[in-house]
Design an enzyme around this catalytic site. Structure first.
Site, PDB file in Angstrom:
ATOM      1  N   CYS A 125       2.655  -7.463   1.243  1.00  0.00           N
ATOM      2  CA  CYS A 125       4.117  -8.421   0.598  1.00  0.00           C
ATOM      3  C   CYS A 125       3.752 -10.088   0.787  1.00  0.00           C
ATOM      4  CB  CYS A 125       5.244  -8.074   1.388  1.00  0.00           C
ATOM      5  SG  CYS A 125       5.314  -6.101   1.705  1.00  0.00           S
ATOM      6  N   SER A 127       9.565   2.108   1.353  1.00  0.00           N
ATOM      7  CA  SER A 127       8.475   3.063   1.425  1.00  0.00           C
ATOM      8  C   SER A 127       8.504   2.782   2.880  1.00  0.00           C
ATOM      9  CB  SER A 127       7.207   2.345   1.045  1.00  0.00           C
ATOM     10  OG  SER A 127       6.545   1.640   1.026  1.00  0.00           O
ATOM     11  N   TYR A 178       0.850  -0.762   0.133  1.00  0.00           N
ATOM     12  CA  TYR A 178       0.108  -0.253   0.147  1.00  0.00           C
ATOM     13  C   TYR A 178       0.351   1.452  -0.226  1.00  0.00           C
ATOM     14  CZ  TYR A 178      -2.656   3.825   1.571  1.00  0.00           C
ATOM     15  OH  TYR A 178      -3.149   5.233   2.419  1.00  0.00           O
TER      16      TYR A 178
END
EC number: 2.3.1.181
Length: 239
Positions: free
Chosen positions: A198, A182, A93
């Site tokens: 993941c 990220s 995300y």
């Protein structure tokens, strides 16, 4: 520093004479398609001898699917836009409050070792967290950076709960890297519920604010740059 191995093991310092890495921030929320177009353009320039680049962005809420993504892990396919991408990894995300660093480096100028590059990116995150007194750790069987959560119930196998605070996914073209990492600063963690992040369902997701640190993105960016320079060398550009 927490969980750091030898500097030599993760060093990706450039060859002598390599110009500093450009350090650039994006204004506002960057649409994902625009980010990919920018990376494609920059990678071509770098492969042709141009200066390397780290580009810091935030995205509107979206999911991306890496090359190993399993469709079953997209739990809520209509929640946010979903983008297939050529990076490694599975679903993740991106959204406001998450610092995405797109890292475009020519490994021919550094070290042509993909595993060492991934480990070096993890090291950058671990060093960044360490400067905020957060112990980030790597796991040999799980890419990314993790924090232990002793206040949470033990896992089914009796081990301590862990949450992911940073995800990594990279791609290479002519030994030039793109995509990157990220780091969760203060995203809406509920938005991760639309996927199995993941592909790992046994562990949760956390952020710096979730851990009790009232930090601003600018505070994180300063530390991220310091950590990056320790691992990858000098940067130039915006402060």
């Amino acid at each position: 520093m927490a969980m750091l191995r030898t500097d030599l093991e993760f060093s990706m310092l450039p060859q002598l004479g390599t110009r500093p890495v450009r350090w650039r921030f994006a204004d506002g929320l960057v649409p994902y398609e625009e980010a990919v177009e920018t990376m494609e353009r920059e990678v071509a320039l770098i492969a042709d001898g141009g200066d390397e680049l780290v580009w810091l962005v935030e995205h509107p809420p979206l999911y991306t699917a890496g090359t190993s993504a399993n469709a079953r892990d997209l739990v809520q396919p209509n929640r946010f836009p979903v983008f297939a991408t050529g990076r490694g990894g599975e679903y993740t995300y991106h959204g406001p409050g998450q610092r995405v660093a797109y890292v475009m480096l020519d490994l021919k100028r550094r070290r042509q070792d993909v595993r060492a590059f991934v480990a070096a990116l993890e090291d950058v995150v671990i060093r960044t967290l360490d400067m905020m007194n957060v112990r980030g750790e790597r796991r040999e069987d799980r890419v990314g950076v993790w924090v232990r959560r002793p206040e949470k119930p033990l896992l089914a196998d009796g081990t301590m709960a862990e949450d992911k605070i940073a995800a990594l996914g990279i791609r290479l073209r002519k030994w030039v890297t793109f995509h990157g990492l990220s780091l969760n600063v203060d995203p809406d963690l509920d938005h991760f519920g639309g996927i199995v992040p993941c592909g790992i369902s046994a562990y949760g997701v956390t952020s710096l604010v979730d851990l009790g640190l009232p930090v601003m993105m600018a505070d994180v960016d300063i530390r991220l740059r310091t950590a990056f320079e320790a691992v990858f060398g000098e940067t130039t550009g915006e402060i």
